[in-house]
Design an enzyme around this catalytic site. Structure first.
Site, PDB file in Angstrom:
ATOM      1  N   HIS A 234       0.817  -1.376   0.109  1.00 43.69           N
ATOM      2  CA  HIS A 234       0.195   0.139  -0.063  1.00 43.69           C
ATOM      3  C   HIS A 234       0.821   1.291   0.051  1.00 43.69           C
ATOM      4  CE1 HIS A 234      -3.319  -2.460   0.979  1.00 43.69           C
ATOM      5  NE2 HIS A 234      -2.937  -2.912   2.142  1.00 43.69           N
TER       6      HIS A 234
HETATM    7  C1  BDR Z   1      -3.375   1.407   4.846  1.00 39.87           C
HETATM    8  O1  BDR Z   1      -3.605   0.807   6.413  1.00 39.87           O
HETATM    9  C2  BDR Z   1      -2.556   0.441   7.032  1.00 39.87           C
HETATM   10  O2  BDR Z   1      -2.816  -0.661   7.638  1.00 39.87           O
HETATM   11  C3  BDR Z   1      -1.387   0.479   5.949  1.00 39.87           C
HETATM   12  O3  BDR Z   1      -0.326   0.820   6.716  1.00 39.87           O
HETATM   13  C4  BDR Z   1      -1.807   1.336   4.853  1.00 39.87           C
HETATM   14  O4  BDR Z   1      -1.508   2.696   5.262  1.00 39.87           O
HETATM   15  C5  BDR Z   1      -4.070   0.184   4.223  1.00 39.87           C
HETATM   16  O5  BDR Z   1      -5.377   0.264   4.094  1.00 39.87           O
END
Ligand code: BDR
Ligand code: CA
Length: 306
Positions: A234
């Protein structure tokens, strides 16, 4: 070199994003925000990371303890109790930079030209900074956000975690009119780290990459437990968008953050209808497609630099 501030909640993917950014961008500071875990935990994790990557020249500044209006929500089901489980990293000895993340963001952006913000956690710090210093709107060159989705969510059927945790803050940021790139779940799920990537990273065999391989092993396990085919990269997507924009295709859309819906709180409502029926001007460049092979080449080649 592009000057950036990374606002984050490490976080396994935040960790990779920081390591990726530090070798290609001028990272002016890392600010932390309550998100994947408590502000204490994610701030400790950020300090650990700058030590793991020999990046202690980058100041780490502690930020918001929780969302603007709501109770904090954490993600131990993905990132473990510490927020960054899976690797044995000594307690950090590096000291935090004094002051609050919100003031660091304001002072840095007001005194430095063309700063790019890289928010990869809930948008609490950024919203508070915008409220405290509205001139940031004209000073910030660009924001590359990891958050939202033009398709479905993760924490709820419709909402992505970072937006859901503090949708009121996200609403302020999305309405700020600062030029914005959005790497949402629709994009970040196109780049899935698998065991073969972890093996390649471990084989680099430097002190940083063995920690990264341990972290990714934990993150891959929690991701597969949640029925994903790999560990979604992500936060590094939002960094890659700045390092090499040719990796990603964007489409301009109007994006609104749902703050009132009974079932859709935290949804990013992306208007991708044909031009003629759109009711509002686009405010976001929504990332829609990424070259996953080239992304992993960039990431792994960067990890070789440690
Ligand atoms: C996002 O949520 C967090 O758990 C991760 O670090 C990322 O930024 C993904 O949905
Ligand atoms: Ca994050």
């Amino acid at each position: 070199m592009t000057s950036v501030i990374i606002d984050c909640d490490p976080g396994h993917d935040d960790a990779l994003a920081i390591l990726l950014a530090a070798k290609h961008l001028d990272v002016l500071g890392i600010t932390t925000v309550s998100g994947n875990e408590s502000i204490d935990n994610v701030t400790t994790n950020a300090l650990k990371l700058v030590e793991v990557g020999n990046l202690t020249h980058i100041p780490v500044v502690r930020g918001a303890e929780g969302p603007l209006l709501r109770e904090a929500v954490y993600a131990p089901q993905v990132h473990g109790k510490s927020g960054m489980d899976g690797a044995e990293i000594p307690e950090p000895t590096t000291k935090l930079k004094e002051g609050h993340a919100v003031d660091f963001i304001i002072d840095t952006v007001m005194s430095t030209s063309d700063v790019v913000l890289l928010p990869m956690g809930p948008l609490t710090n950024i919203a508070l900074a915008l409220r405290k210093e509205p001139r940031l709107r004209d000073r910030v060159k660009l924001m590359s956000i990891m958050g939202g989705s033009s398709t479905n969510g993760n924490i709820t059927p419709t909402a992505e975690f970072n937006i859901y945790v503090d949708a009121e803050a996200a609403d302020i940021v999305y309405q700020s009119q600062i030029p914005m790139l959005m790497s949402g779940l629709n994009l970040t799920r196109q780049v899935l780290a698998k065991q073969e990537h972890i093996d390649e990273i471990r084989a680099i065999n430097n002190p940083t990459t063995s920690v990264v391989a341990d972290l990714l092993t934990f993150y891959l396990a929690t991701s597969t437990r949640h029925s994903h085919d790999g560990a979604a990269m992500h936060d590094p997507c939002a960094v890659a968008a700045i390092i090499d924009p040719t990796l990603i295709e964007f489409e301009p859309m109007h994006v609104a953050v749902e703050t009132a819906g009974a079932h859709t709180y935290g949804m990013t409502v992306c208007d991708d209808r044909p031009g003629s029926v759109k009711s509002k001007e686009a405010n976001v460049e929504v990332a829609v497609k990424i070259d996953s092979d080239r992304f992993f080449k960039l990431l792994i080649d960067t990890l070789r630099m440690y």
